[in-house]
Motif scaffolding. Structure first.
Motif, short mmCIF file in Angstrom:
data_model
loop_
_atom_site.label_atom_id
_atom_site.label_comp_id
_atom_site.label_asym_id
_atom_site.label_seq_id
_atom_site.Cartn_x
_atom_site.Cartn_y
_atom_site.Cartn_z
N THR A 214 39.22 43.37 32.09
CA THR A 214 39.67 42.53 33.20
C THR A 214 38.67 42.63 34.34
O THR A 214 37.95 43.62 34.48
CB THR A 214 41.07 42.95 33.72
N ALA B 294 40.04 37.26 35.57
CA ALA B 294 39.69 36.95 34.18
C ALA B 294 40.01 38.16 33.33
O ALA B 294 39.97 39.30 33.80
CB ALA B 294 38.22 36.58 34.06
N GLN C 153 32.66 35.79 36.65
CA GLN C 153 33.38 36.68 37.56
C GLN C 153 32.82 38.10 37.52
O GLN C 153 32.74 38.77 38.55
CB GLN C 153 34.87 36.63 37.26
N ALA D 172 34.92 34.85 31.73
CA ALA D 172 34.85 36.10 32.49
C ALA D 172 33.43 36.43 32.96
O ALA D 172 33.27 37.17 33.93
CB ALA D 172 35.40 37.26 31.66
#
Length: 158
Positions: A23, A31, A61, A58
Motif C-alpha cells: 500500500t 493505492a 503514487q 500504484a
C-alpha cells in the motif's frame, strides 16, 4: 534463446511464495496491490524488495511519495489478497485501516507490517523493482502465513 511467457509462468508458478499487499498514498490518493514477488535483500541496512508491474496505478503514487508499506498476509486473509489483486477502482472502499507513520494505509491483522522508504527503483523488463529501507516493523502473534502455489492459495497444514 529466452523462454516464452507461458513457460515462464508455468515454471515460476511452481515456486511457493508468501502473499503480500503493498500500500501507498500520496496526498488523498491511495493505492494498493497484491504482490507475490517480495524478498528480503539485506540485514544491514534492513532492505526488502517488491516487484510491481509497470502498468500498475500504484507506480505514480510510490514515485511521488517515496514510501510504501508491505503487509505479509496470514492464511485468514484470502479475501484481502483477492480484493487487492482485483482491478477495482477503490480497493479501500468499506475497509477499516489506519495510517502508518509515513501515511501509508495500514491494513488490520497482517502477519507482518513493514513501513518502508524507497531506497532504489530498478527498471526490470515489464516491472519495476522497488528496494525499500524498513523504517518500522510489526510482527503479529503466531499465525499461519498465506501461501500461493501453482495458481492457488495453500495452507502449510495441508
Amino acid at each position: 534463446m529466452a523462454i516464452d511467457a507461458q513457460t515462464f509462468r508455468a515454471s515460476l508458478g511452481r515456486f511457493a511464495s508468501g502473499v503480500t499487499v503493498v500500500t501507498t498514498s500520496h496526498g488523498e490518493q491511495r493505492a494498493g496491490l497484491t504482490v507475490s514477488a517480495f524478498s528480503s535483500v539485506s540485514l544491514e541496512p534492513p532492505l526488502i524488495l517488491v516487484c510491481i508491474d509497470k502498468r500498475s496505478s500504484a507506480i505514480d503514487q510510490i514515485d511521488a511519495s517515496q514510501v510504501f508499506a508491505v503487509h505479509i498476509l496470514s492464511e485468514a486473509q484470502v479475501d484481502l489478497s483477492n480484493r487487492f489483486a482485483s482491478r477495482s477502482e477503490d480497493k479501500f472502499a468499506g475497509l477499516d485501516f489506519e495510517k502508518s507513520a509515513f501515511g501509508n494505509p495500514k491494513l488490520p491483522d497482517a502477519l507482518v507490517f513493514l513501513d518502508c522508504r524507497v531506497s532504489q527503483k530498478i527498471d526490470a523488463g515489464d516491472h519495476f523493482i522497488y528496494v525499500g529501507l524498513i523504517e518500522e516493523a510489526e510482527v503479529a502473534e503466531e499465525k499461519q502465513p498465506l501461501v500461493y502455489f501453482s495458481g492457488g492459495y495453500r495452507s502449510l497444514m495441508e
